[in-house]
Enzyme design. Sequence first.
Site, mmCIF file in Angstrom:
data_model
loop_
_atom_site.group_PDB
_atom_site.id
_atom_site.type_symbol
_atom_site.label_atom_id
_atom_site.label_comp_id
_atom_site.label_asym_id
_atom_site.label_seq_id
_atom_site.Cartn_x
_atom_site.Cartn_y
_atom_site.Cartn_z
ATOM 1 C CD GLU A 265 -2.832 -0.321 2.705
ATOM 2 O OE1 GLU A 265 -2.851 0.842 3.152
ATOM 3 O OE2 GLU A 265 -3.363 -1.273 3.285
ATOM 4 C CD GLU A 319 -12.112 2.012 0.026
ATOM 5 O OE1 GLU A 319 -12.508 1.160 0.835
ATOM 6 O OE2 GLU A 319 -10.917 2.180 -0.257
ATOM 7 C CE LYS A 322 -11.289 2.613 4.177
ATOM 8 N NZ LYS A 322 -9.910 2.638 3.711
ATOM 9 C CD GLU A 327 -9.098 7.221 7.685
ATOM 10 O OE1 GLU A 327 -9.031 5.991 7.764
ATOM 11 O OE2 GLU A 327 -9.527 7.947 8.605
#
Length: 348
Positions: A265, A319, A322, A327
Amino acid sequence: MMRAHVLHLLLFQIVLTLILPFSAAYHIGVNYGTVANNLPPPHQVVNFIKTKTNINHVKIFDANPDILAAFSGITGISLTVTIPNSDIVSLSKLPNARSWLSNHLLPFLPATSIRYIAVGNEIIATSDKTLIAHLLPTMESLTLALHLANVTGILVSTPHSLGILSGSSEPPSSGTFRRGYVKTIFAPILDFHNRTKSPFMVNPYPYFGFGPETLNYALFNSSDVVVFDPVTKMNYTNMFDAQLDAVYSAMKRVGYGDVDIVVAETGWPSAGEPNQTGVGLEYAEAYNRNLIKHVNSGKGTPLMPNRVFETCIFALFNENLKPSVSEQNFGLFKPDFTSVYDVGIMKN
Ligand SMILES: *[C@@H]1O[C@H](CO)[C@@H](O)[C@H](O)[C@H]1NC(C)=O
Ligand SMILES: *[C@@H]1O[C@H](CO)[C@@H](O)[C@H](O)[C@H]1NC(C)=O
Ligand SMILES: *[C@@H]1O[C@H](CO)[C@@H](O)[C@H](O)[C@H]1NC(C)=O
Ligand SMILES: *[C@@H]1O[C@H](CO)[C@@H](O)[C@H](O)[C@H]1NC(C)=O
Ligand SMILES: *[C@@H]1O[C@H](CO)[C@@H](O)[C@H](O)[C@H]1NC(C)=O
């Protein structure tokens, strides 16, 4: 003459097939996270990745059967599946590891190309002694379970945050694993990797490491040497290299400098809270675009010249579930498949 000509052509073709995929090769993967309620169904996602992008690896945070099924028959894209942290203790027992494998992966093999099983995510950072103690036993039991099922080509690993290093890890050559974890945790894990030829997975995030003076250094956007390592005499123009070399130094110190490193990541958010600096479209674009260029240049890092690190960008999508704005905005794409910004991974 004719034969020589044909041979020539043939050689030319062989050279082309060897070189072209390589020069056009993208060692670029994406983390396909799904903490959202507005993402398209997996088969659409897989079709998008396959037909529209040059992404060749996808990491998921579970072993979602719908996603594994969607990748069935897809060539040229390999997968990392993840064992949730909550399953680690139970899967340290071989019978449980064998039935997990039978239930979750074997039904999709070999049609779905699975390359790695990641055991949990950033387990050392949880400081949970039970989880940490079961990490390597679970990596071992899954490896044995794969062997007993005659499955080859799937390697077992576990992604680590850079919190596994002690202190500042500056300069990079001073990189050391956290005190108290070296002999009990990292030496045995690295021995496992060395034995099974599996990679050590790390999640380096210059985004979490930059300060007001080191933003360009973190974005690969500085041609100046920002860090000089007086021990190795190496010069660093970007923080990503410095972070990887700190990990490498810690590995080498325990005797395992040759174990492969995979970047499981890394990323940069394209939006954040109003009071966050260094967060925004142009920063995310600069980081990810420069990262891809750097990784695909094949030049490696100062301490690991010419080594290529398979690198998985976090993340494929924004997303929306999150917890914080930053985030929620690590994605390269919006749920409708439009690019959040252009990093040069679209086909043509
Ligand atoms: C694995 O291969 C061995 C030898 O080829 C065979 O005896 C065994 O039955 C196989 N096991 C499985 C689970 O397929
Ligand atoms: C790094 O920079 C210093 C100072 O400019 C120089 O002496 C040294 O040779 C450089 N190191 C490498 C490996 O190029
Ligand atoms: C790593 O594995 C190789 C064999 O593949 C072995 O020669 C070497 O000694 C191992 N390294 C360590 C530190 O055990
Ligand atoms: C930034 O704003 C958030 C709320 O939006 C707040 O929780 C946080 O403490 C602030 N951070 C700084 C460094 O001011
Ligand atoms: C990166 O550097 C270039 C050239 O110095 C500059 O034009 C660009 O604005 C920088 N990008 C960021 C995000 O700082």
